[in-house]
Design a protein around this motif. Sequence first.
Motif, PDB file in Angstrom:
ATOM      1  N   UNK A   6       1.117  -0.951   0.426  1.00  0.00           N
ATOM      2  CA  UNK A   6      -0.208  -0.013   0.291  1.00  0.00           C
ATOM      3  C   UNK A   6       1.162   1.375  -0.047  1.00  0.00           C
ATOM      4  N   UNK A   7       1.814   1.186   0.708  1.00  0.00           N
ATOM      5  CA  UNK A   7       2.843   3.055   0.439  1.00  0.00           C
ATOM      6  C   UNK A   7       3.834   3.055  -0.172  1.00  0.00           C
ATOM      7  N   UNK A   8       3.909   1.550  -0.511  1.00  0.00           N
ATOM      8  CA  UNK A   8       5.066   1.717  -1.719  1.00  0.00           C
ATOM      9  C   UNK A   8       4.913   2.508  -3.620  1.00  0.00           C
ATOM     10  N   UNK A   9       2.778   1.858  -3.239  1.00  0.00           N
ATOM     11  CA  UNK A   9       2.315   2.784  -4.169  1.00  0.00           C
ATOM     12  C   UNK A   9       1.801   4.384  -4.200  1.00  0.00           C
ATOM     13  N   UNK A  29      -3.567   2.229  -8.461  1.00  0.00           N
ATOM     14  CA  UNK A  29      -3.887   0.936  -8.134  1.00  0.00           C
ATOM     15  C   UNK A  29      -5.796   1.362  -8.848  1.00  0.00           C
ATOM     16  N   UNK A  30      -6.093   1.592  -9.615  1.00  0.00           N
ATOM     17  CA  UNK A  30      -7.590   1.864 -10.077  1.00  0.00           C
ATOM     18  C   UNK A  30      -8.196   1.229 -10.627  1.00  0.00           C
ATOM     19  N   UNK A  50      -0.706   4.254 -14.287  1.00  0.00           N
ATOM     20  CA  UNK A  50      -1.254   3.315 -13.004  1.00  0.00           C
ATOM     21  C   UNK A  50      -0.148   2.668 -12.790  1.00  0.00           C
ATOM     22  N   UNK A  51      -0.722   2.440 -11.253  1.00  0.00           N
ATOM     23  CA  UNK A  51       0.684   2.147 -10.355  1.00  0.00           C
ATOM     24  C   UNK A  51      -0.325   0.737  -9.332  1.00  0.00           C
ATOM     25  N   UNK A  77       3.748  -1.050 -13.091  1.00  0.00           N
ATOM     26  CA  UNK A  77       3.441   0.642 -14.351  1.00  0.00           C
ATOM     27  C   UNK A  77       2.444  -0.215 -15.004  1.00  0.00           C
ATOM     28  N   UNK A  78       1.894   0.958 -15.127  1.00  0.00           N
ATOM     29  CA  UNK A  78       1.457   0.754 -16.900  1.00  0.00           C
ATOM     30  C   UNK A  78       0.840   1.925 -17.496  1.00  0.00           C
ATOM     31  N   UNK A  79       1.781   2.695 -18.163  1.00  0.00           N
ATOM     32  CA  UNK A  79       1.647   3.413 -19.101  1.00  0.00           C
ATOM     33  C   UNK A  79       0.142   3.966 -20.341  1.00  0.00           C
ATOM     34  N   UNK A  80      -0.655   4.424 -20.806  1.00  0.00           N
ATOM     35  CA  UNK A  80      -2.069   4.071 -21.823  1.00  0.00           C
ATOM     36  C   UNK A  80      -1.155   5.958 -22.427  1.00  0.00           C
TER      37      UNK A  80
END
Length: 235
Positions: A6-9, A29-30, A50-51, A77-80
């Motif tokens: 949780x803290x990392x995100x 984390x959406x 998004x992480x 980690x996603x880059x859209x």
Amino acid sequence: MSIMSVVNRFLLKRIISGRTWAEAKVYEQPLDPIMDVLKEGMESKTPVIAVYTQEASNDEPFGVAEQFGVNSLVCMIYIYLPPKVTVTEGATEIEIDNSGAGLALDVVSRQIFASLHSGNEDWIAIWRKLIIQIDKIKRSFVLHEIENGTNIPVMEIRLDLSTVAEPSYGEALYGGWLMLDTKLRATGDPEHLQFANLLKGMIEAPADLEPLELVQMQHNLTDAGAKASGFDYSR
């Protein structure tokens, strides 16, 4: 739950925000469908990040006590990239469509890793206190179908992290956890204060256990396991 995941995100969102072409479009984390996540980015013509946590595990060789040794975390980690993107580099405005998607994704990836070293210094210092090292980095390029057969380019960045152990139960805040609590309360942000109180409660509770009961809890031992290990935890 894994407090470390949780803290990392939480920290990565604040470290990355404002440091890439995605600007403030960094989500933690959406759970919404991808179209809802992308909607704001498509309207503003900016990339979206998004992480997520994919996996959290414990490398403690004795039992499954997460409060000891080194823990492992797989962070995604996603880059859209929306169909049309307009970014500003210096004084120049650049328009990017799918033909330039590969370049744009590589640039944003580079900006993400640069943000881990400079920019939002207070958050970076806390992250470095809790993350021991990045063990492995893997980048993948994929196409994600959003609707009506429309595909958007996505970069998936996998970070294999070695982290400090989960915080002990029933102890006062210490180390990186104390640094985080101090920073959260200093921002004056009501959401940060709420998060600080939540973390503090989870770490410092339960506060009424006897020392041997805490030992049992730290090692995740059942009553039978505690007795077999020679602990007399009865009051």
